[in-house]
Design a protein around this motif. Sequence first.
Motif, mmCIF file in Angstrom:
data_model
loop_
_atom_site.group_PDB
_atom_site.id
_atom_site.type_symbol
_atom_site.label_atom_id
_atom_site.label_comp_id
_atom_site.label_asym_id
_atom_site.label_seq_id
_atom_site.Cartn_x
_atom_site.Cartn_y
_atom_site.Cartn_z
ATOM 1 N N ARG A 1 -12.551 -14.533 -1.515
ATOM 2 C CA ARG A 1 -11.715 -15.367 -0.651
ATOM 3 C C ARG A 1 -11.396 -14.695 0.699
ATOM 4 O O ARG A 1 -10.250 -14.508 1.064
ATOM 5 N N PRO A 2 -12.439 -14.360 1.467
ATOM 6 C CA PRO A 2 -12.171 -13.737 2.779
ATOM 7 C C PRO A 2 -11.559 -14.725 3.759
ATOM 8 O O PRO A 2 -11.810 -15.928 3.690
ATOM 9 N N GLU A 3 -10.752 -14.199 4.643
ATOM 10 C CA GLU A 3 -10.225 -14.988 5.757
ATOM 11 C C GLU A 3 -11.039 -14.750 7.018
ATOM 12 O O GLU A 3 -11.099 -15.614 7.897
ATOM 13 N N VAL A 4 -11.662 -13.574 7.087
ATOM 14 C CA VAL A 4 -12.552 -13.226 8.188
ATOM 15 C C VAL A 4 -13.784 -12.550 7.606
ATOM 16 O O VAL A 4 -13.677 -11.704 6.718
ATOM 17 N N VAL A 5 -14.949 -12.930 8.107
ATOM 18 C CA VAL A 5 -16.196 -12.245 7.776
ATOM 19 C C VAL A 5 -16.797 -11.743 9.078
ATOM 20 O O VAL A 5 -17.019 -12.525 10.011
ATOM 21 N N VAL A 6 -17.032 -10.440 9.156
ATOM 22 C CA VAL A 6 -17.697 -9.854 10.325
ATOM 23 C C VAL A 6 -19.103 -9.458 9.903
ATOM 24 O O VAL A 6 -19.262 -8.607 9.013
ATOM 25 N N VAL B 1 0.857 -1.171 0.000
ATOM 26 C CA VAL B 1 0.000 0.000 0.000
ATOM 27 C C VAL B 1 0.897 1.224 0.000
ATOM 28 O O VAL B 1 1.667 1.434 0.930
ATOM 29 N N GLY B 2 0.798 2.024 -1.065
ATOM 30 C CA GLY B 2 1.632 3.217 -1.142
ATOM 31 C C GLY B 2 3.111 2.899 -1.118
ATOM 32 O O GLY B 2 3.906 3.653 -0.579
ATOM 33 N N GLY B 3 3.501 1.754 -1.680
ATOM 34 C CA GLY B 3 4.904 1.379 -1.720
ATOM 35 C C GLY B 3 5.398 0.705 -0.457
ATOM 36 O O GLY B 3 6.555 0.310 -0.377
ATOM 37 N N THR B 4 4.519 0.572 0.554
ATOM 38 C CA THR B 4 4.916 -0.033 1.818
ATOM 39 C C THR B 4 4.345 -1.440 1.928
ATOM 40 O O THR B 4 3.163 -1.660 1.690
ATOM 41 N N ALA B 5 5.173 -2.400 2.275
ATOM 42 C CA ALA B 5 4.700 -3.773 2.450
ATOM 43 C C ALA B 5 3.904 -3.864 3.740
ATOM 44 O O ALA B 5 4.341 -3.389 4.787
ATOM 45 N N MET B 6 2.706 -4.482 3.656
ATOM 46 C CA MET B 6 1.846 -4.621 4.828
ATOM 47 C C MET B 6 1.426 -6.081 4.965
ATOM 48 O O MET B 6 1.221 -6.767 3.973
ATOM 49 N N THR B 7 1.351 -6.525 6.188
ATOM 50 C CA THR B 7 0.918 -7.884 6.457
ATOM 51 C C THR B 7 -0.424 -7.838 7.146
ATOM 52 O O THR B 7 -0.591 -7.144 8.137
ATOM 53 N N GLY B 8 -1.394 -8.549 6.607
ATOM 54 C CA GLY B 8 -2.717 -8.528 7.219
ATOM 55 C C GLY B 8 -3.601 -9.585 6.602
ATOM 56 O O GLY B 8 -3.196 -10.335 5.716
ATOM 57 N N ARG B 9 -4.817 -9.642 7.089
ATOM 58 C CA ARG B 9 -5.805 -10.590 6.614
ATOM 59 C C ARG B 9 -6.824 -9.878 5.734
ATOM 60 O O ARG B 9 -7.026 -8.665 5.841
ATOM 61 N N ARG B 10 -7.475 -10.666 4.907
ATOM 62 C CA ARG B 10 -8.558 -10.111 4.096
ATOM 63 C C ARG B 10 -9.843 -10.235 4.915
ATOM 64 O O ARG B 10 -10.315 -11.328 5.194
ATOM 65 N N VAL B 11 -10.398 -9.097 5.284
ATOM 66 C CA VAL B 11 -11.567 -9.049 6.161
ATOM 67 C C VAL B 11 -12.751 -8.477 5.397
ATOM 68 O O VAL B 11 -12.657 -7.385 4.824
ATOM 69 N N VAL B 12 -13.852 -9.202 5.381
ATOM 70 C CA VAL B 12 -15.099 -8.723 4.802
ATOM 71 C C VAL B 12 -15.993 -8.250 5.935
ATOM 72 O O VAL B 12 -16.235 -8.995 6.891
ATOM 73 N N LEU C 1 -21.066 -19.950 3.719
ATOM 74 C CA LEU C 1 -19.700 -20.071 4.237
ATOM 75 C C LEU C 1 -19.330 -21.523 4.502
ATOM 76 O O LEU C 1 -18.159 -21.902 4.389
ATOM 77 N N ALA C 2 -20.312 -22.343 4.851
ATOM 78 C CA ALA C 2 -20.029 -23.765 5.070
ATOM 79 C C ALA C 2 -19.604 -24.451 3.781
ATOM 80 O O ALA C 2 -18.901 -25.470 3.813
ATOM 81 N N GLN C 3 -20.002 -23.884 2.647
ATOM 82 C CA GLN C 3 -19.637 -24.448 1.349
ATOM 83 C C GLN C 3 -18.288 -23.953 0.862
ATOM 84 O O GLN C 3 -17.753 -24.472 -0.116
ATOM 85 N N HIS C 4 -17.752 -22.929 1.542
ATOM 86 C CA HIS C 4 -16.507 -22.294 1.091
ATOM 87 C C HIS C 4 -15.324 -23.221 1.358
ATOM 88 O O HIS C 4 -15.178 -23.771 2.454
ATOM 89 N N ALA C 5 -14.479 -23.391 0.360
ATOM 90 C CA ALA C 5 -13.391 -24.362 0.465
ATOM 91 C C ALA C 5 -12.285 -23.913 1.418
ATOM 92 O O ALA C 5 -11.701 -24.732 2.129
ATOM 93 N N ALA C 6 -11.998 -22.621 1.449
ATOM 94 C CA ALA C 6 -10.886 -22.126 2.254
ATOM 95 C C ALA C 6 -11.344 -21.820 3.677
ATOM 96 O O ALA C 6 -12.519 -21.558 3.927
ATOM 97 N N PRO C 7 -10.426 -21.850 4.656
ATOM 98 C CA PRO C 7 -10.795 -21.516 6.040
ATOM 99 C C PRO C 7 -11.287 -20.079 6.146
ATOM 100 O O PRO C 7 -10.739 -19.168 5.512
ATOM 101 N N VAL C 8 -12.315 -19.857 6.937
ATOM 102 C CA VAL C 8 -12.838 -18.510 7.160
ATOM 103 C C VAL C 8 -13.394 -18.439 8.578
ATOM 104 O O VAL C 8 -14.015 -19.384 9.067
ATOM 105 N N ARG C 9 -13.128 -17.329 9.266
ATOM 106 C CA ARG C 9 -13.672 -17.079 10.603
ATOM 107 C C ARG C 9 -14.869 -16.140 10.460
ATOM 108 O O ARG C 9 -14.765 -15.065 9.876
#
Length: 339
Positions: free
Chosen positions: A81-86, A11-22, A115-123
């Motif tokens: 492909r969310p990792e977290v859904v709020v 983001v803006g040239g800066t490396a960021m580590t995080g999750r994809r949150v919906v 979400l139960a049908q989603h193949a990847a892990p999701v919280r």
Amino acid sequence: REQPARRQRRVGGTAMTGRRVVVLGATGFVGRHITRACAAAGHEVLEVSRSPSPAPHGRAVPLDLATATTAQLAGFAAAHRPEVVVNAAGSVWQTNDALMRELNDAFVHRLVTALAQHAAPVRLVHLGTVHEYGPAPAGVPLTEARTPAPAGVYGRTKLRGTRWVLGAARDGLDAVALRVANACGPGAPPQSLLGKAAAQLARRAAQPGAPAELRLSALTARRDFVDVRDVAAAAMAAAFAPREAVQGRVINVGRGQAVAVRSLVERLVELSGPAVRLVEDEPPDGTRGPAQWQQTDITLARRLLGWCPTRTLDTSLRDLLESVAPQRAGMARDGLLPS
């Protein structure tokens, strides 16, 4: 299923580590603060709502949750492909019963099925409400072990939504439900008691000739109020807590205090400046609302999430008043202030 390793993005040239949150219901009162908290923590945020925010904290994705089918929700999850859904979506008691049944109940069923049908892990972090418990005797804190007995359509539909989440968790979905006390603070909707009071005070400040009174319904209850930004912090804590700690759990989120509603309104008036006469309208039939006492027990949130509220109610009231001040309202509409 284990949570995936964090992805790195730039983001803006800066490396960021995080999750994809919906965040579902991202333009609502609580949803806005959750998206802001997620973005501030470096997560990639997808803001889902029927009408996108004019100043999103992440990427806005329009979707009408009230009409979205299970297939559409499953397709959305597969595409993004969310990792977290709020799930901060929902309809409160000021709307009609049909919409409450649709968003608070039927939509949640479709969501957990997708979400139960989603193949990847999701919280999934589902935001319920303290009103799912129903009336409680004065002096008795509400614990998660209490058998819910909601008194109105809002509480009943939210309880059914929570039960869909817990049922899906028993079937293996990584899901947790938060029962949230009465949220307050900046941006509180005018349908809420404190939001209505603040809006009236702001209108009076903009019209010096207006009657110096604040008219509200009878203020006899004692309720648990928690700052909306503390709610967002609890949702974040639940999103990234160890699975074994939270899956299938109901966790209270509040201040753990029963506060006299009248004292809060009187303090709001005091903070607003010029003296205002408080007028309480008695209900036509003389009856009070069913939930005259609410005090959450937040022991579980402290233990499982490492969370506790950090903002005083005075801070919440001051920031609420600032958020509705006339000079700021126009700036917010023009996108010059964060929502």
